[in-house]
Structures are given as structure tokens and as C-alpha cells.
Write a protein that holds these residues in place. Structure first.
Motif, short mmCIF file in Angstrom:
data_model
loop_
_atom_site.label_atom_id
_atom_site.label_comp_id
_atom_site.label_asym_id
_atom_site.label_seq_id
_atom_site.Cartn_x
_atom_site.Cartn_y
_atom_site.Cartn_z
N GLY A 113 15.85 56.73 -23.48
CA GLY A 113 16.61 55.67 -24.13
C GLY A 113 17.05 54.54 -23.24
O GLY A 113 17.90 53.73 -23.65
N ALA A 114 16.51 54.43 -22.03
CA ALA A 114 16.95 53.37 -21.11
C ALA A 114 16.47 51.99 -21.54
O ALA A 114 16.99 50.98 -21.09
CB ALA A 114 16.47 53.68 -19.70
N GLY A 115 15.43 51.95 -22.41
CA GLY A 115 14.91 50.66 -22.86
C GLY A 115 13.53 50.33 -22.31
O GLY A 115 13.13 49.16 -22.27
N LYS A 116 12.78 51.36 -21.91
CA LYS A 116 11.47 51.13 -21.29
C LYS A 116 10.50 50.45 -22.26
O LYS A 116 9.77 49.51 -21.89
CB LYS A 116 10.88 52.47 -20.81
N THR A 117 10.46 50.90 -23.50
CA THR A 117 9.52 50.33 -24.47
C THR A 117 9.87 48.88 -24.78
O THR A 117 8.99 48.02 -24.90
CB THR A 117 9.51 51.16 -25.76
N THR A 118 11.16 48.58 -24.89
CA THR A 118 11.59 47.20 -25.13
C THR A 118 11.18 46.31 -23.96
O THR A 118 10.71 45.18 -24.15
CB THR A 118 13.11 47.14 -25.32
N VAL B 227 4.97 63.09 -31.28
CA VAL B 227 4.86 61.90 -32.10
C VAL B 227 4.95 60.67 -31.20
O VAL B 227 5.93 60.51 -30.46
CB VAL B 227 5.96 61.84 -33.17
N GLY B 228 3.95 59.80 -31.26
CA GLY B 228 3.90 58.63 -30.39
C GLY B 228 4.73 57.48 -30.92
O GLY B 228 4.18 56.47 -31.37
N VAL B 229 6.04 57.57 -30.83
CA VAL B 229 6.91 56.52 -31.34
C VAL B 229 6.80 55.27 -30.47
O VAL B 229 6.64 54.15 -30.97
CB VAL B 229 8.37 57.00 -31.40
N ASP B 230 6.87 55.43 -29.16
CA ASP B 230 6.84 54.26 -28.27
C ASP B 230 5.52 53.51 -28.38
O ASP B 230 5.49 52.28 -28.43
CB ASP B 230 7.07 54.70 -26.82
#
Length: 346
Positions: free
Chosen positions: A14-19, A43-46
Motif C-alpha cells: 500500500g505504499a503507492g507503487k502502482t500509482t 489476483v493481478g490487481v496492480d
């Protein structure tokens, strides 16, 4: 022959890597990027969130998901073949970005770049550690020192570090650059204290940069030219003496909810379940009756965010699936009951 640079983006759940990665794609500046995205869970959410941005700098065929566990434990089976396929392309990417699972150790991944088939063609340009400022301020990565001292007085054999604390420290120890993210959620005095504390955990010369929502000039991250694989032994970690690293301290499972008539009861139930069961992370997509777009749910500890991101595609099954991640011993049945009991089928 010039080596293709690769940037490893690490950071706890939840650190924000995908964002951050979406921001890099949208501001690629003409670079052809390839992404390797690893998730702890099935599940590939990111990956689905990144593919949703539809940017020409990183078409979907250049987004590779490894959603079968933690990348640091599957280097030989999954990561190395993936890298070889990217490097063997007639037109390889200009830069490779690797998003690790929030539970991954970066050091074993960096060591994979010493592999004979990789080391002559690719290099680790830098390791970026992303830190959730709000979670750090709340003390979610470290013991309460007073409580720990009392516990150690009662039991001198007690280990100092928790699994979360060790993982957090190992990610910092390997970093070439630290991004203190989500600074918009923390006041200025707290940020100054966090930076001071972080300075004691990182190697000399490693910079700490404040960011909000992963907004940063890509030129700061891409082009560090650190050649990390050549100096990785100088970056100590808690797990250096272990032959194998596993994640028995953590577990994940999927909650299937179908189509909801109203997401609000689910969000309320999720808030209660997170507090009751000390859930670390929840993420996924929710199908809401009468809404053409999918609802994205992102929960980090007690902080729950949600938004509609894009319409469901014709080839997608409209259903609700959440990935729940926590330390070993989660009461799966109770969590599923708490969330499932609040859903309203359309």
C-alpha cells in the motif's frame, strides 16, 4: 554493448507503487518502457490498474504480471525467464521497471542480475524504496519501544524485530533513493520527524524525497546508473544468512462477492473487519449494479479508499473480488462472513 537499465520499485503493502508506475508511464518522455509487476496473491490487481491507463509508452503486451507469489522467492522459475524474453525481443525496451510485491525482499531480485544470461545485457539502474508516510507515522512498521522493552524484560529470548519491521528495514537498506510518499496525509512537523528517523535506517548518501500520489519527475528516478548488482553485497539485510526466504509470516486469500447493489455496506464491513482482524491490505474490484464502471477498493490498514476507474470490458466477468493480506493466522472464515454478509446481490 550498452546494457538495458532496470529500476526496481520496492515498498511495503500500500505504499503507492502502482500509482507511481502509472505516473512514470504517463510521463515517459519518449522512452519505451516494459513493466514486470509482481503481486502477493492470485489476483493481478496492480497489473489491471496499470493496463487501464492505455498509454502508448507502455502497451499492454509490455506489461508482464507475475501473480503467483513473491518475486524474491521465484527468481529462477519466473523472473529470469521473463527477463530473457524481454531482452530477446527484436526491439527490446529502453527501460525495464520492476514493481515488487509489498512483501518482497529486493536483494535476491537484484542478485538475479548477476545471472550469466542477464548480466551482459541488463543492469539495475537503481532501487527505489517507497514509504507510506501516514502508515510510518502511525507506527505500523515498528514495535512500540516501551511495550517491547517490557516484553523483553519478561522474556529475554524475544526477537527484537517483527516480520514487518525486518522487511521494512531490508527494503530501506537496499535502496538508492527513498520516496516518502503520501505526504499530503501528514503534517509538516511529523514529516520532519519521519525524515530524521529514516536517515538513521538508510546508507550514507541515499536521498529522501517527499512525494504525494507518486508525483515526481521521472528523470529523478530513471538514470541513476547505480549498477546495483555489482555492489549488492555491501547492502546488508536481515536475511543474508538464510539459504531460503519464504513468507510463512504472511498469507493472502480472495473474497468473491458477486455483483453488489450498494457498495456502502461492504465498505463499512471492511472497516470493521480490518480493525477486528488486523488486516494489513485489501485491494480489488467491485461490480456495482447499474454502474458501467468497476469500483476500485484500496485499503491500507484502517485507511480505505475507493473510486470508479474505467468501464467493464465486454470480455470481463462483472464480479467483485477482493484480495485480503495479513500476517499468518488470519481468521479467513470470519472475515469472509463479515464481508459476505454485508453484500446485496443485484
Amino acid at each position: 554493448m550498452n546494457k538495458i537499465p532496470a529500476t526496481v520499485i520496492t515498498g511495503f503493502l500500500g505504499a503507492g507503487k502502482t500509482t507511481l508506475i502509472r505516473h512514470l508511464i504517463e510521463n515517459a518522455g519518449g522512452r519505451r518502457l516494459a513493466l514486470i509487476i509482481n503481486e502477493f496473491g492470485d489476483v493481478g490487481v496492480d497489473g489491471a490498474l496499470v493496463k487501464g491507463c492505455g498509454d502508448d509508452a507502455c502497451p499492454e503486451e509490455d506489461i508482464i504480471e507475475l501473480a503467483n507469489g513473491c518475486i524474491c522467492c521465484t527468481v529462477a522459475d519466473d523472473f529470469l525467464p521473463t527477463m530473457q524474453r524481454l531482452l530477446d525481443r527484436p526491439t527490446p525496451p529502453d527501460h525495464i521497471i520492476i514493481e515488487t510485491s509489498g512483501l518482497a525482499l529486493p536483494k535476491p531480485l537484484v542478485k538475479a542480475f548477476q545471472w550469466p544470461d542477464i548480466r551482459t545485457r541488463a543492469t539495475v539502474d537503481g532501487v527505489i524504496a517507497l514509504i507510506d508516510a501516514d502508515a510510518l507515522a502511525a507506527g505500523r512498521f515498528a514495535h512500540d519501544e516501551e511495550a517491547l522493552a517490557a516484553a523483553r524484560a519478561a522474556d529475554p529470548t524475544l526477537d527484537h524485530d517483527s516480520p514487518i519491521e525486518e522487511l521494512f528495514e531490508d527494503q530501506l537498506a537496499c535502496a538508492d533513493l527513498v520516496l516518502l510518499n503520501k505526504t499530503d496525509l501528514v503534517d509538516a512537523d511529523t514529516l520532519a520527524t519521519l525524515e530524521q528517523d529514516l536517515a538513521g535506517e538508510i546508507r550514507p548518501g541515499v536521498r529522501i524525497i517527499r512525494t504525494a500520489r507518486g508525483q515526481i519527475d521521472p528523470a529523478i528516478l530513471l538514470g541513476l546508473d547505480a549498477g546495483v548488482e555489482n555492489q549488492i553485497d555491501a547492502r546488508p539485510s536481515h536475511h543474508d544468512d538464510e539459504d531460503d526466504h519464504d513468507h510463512d509470516d504472511f498469507e493472502s486469500f480472495i473474497v468473491d462477492l458477486g455483483v453488489l447493489g450498494n457498495p456502502e455496506p461492504l465498505l463499512a464491513a471492511l472497516t470493521q473487519a480490518t480493525a477486528a482482524h488486523d488486516i494489513l491490505r485489501v485491494k480489488g474490484f467491485v461490480a456495482v449494479a447499474g454502474r458501467p464502471a468497476r469500483l476500485v477498493i484500496q485499503a491500507v490498514g484502517p485507511r480505505i479508499q475507493h473510486h470508479y476507474d474505467r468501464p467493464w470490458q465486454a470480455n470481463e466477468q462483472r464480479t467483485s473480488r477482493l484480495v485480503v493480506i495479513g500476517q499468518h493466522g488470519l481468521d479467513r472464515a470470519a472475515i469472509e462472513a463479515a464481508l459476505g454478509a454485508q453484500t446485496v446481490a443485484a
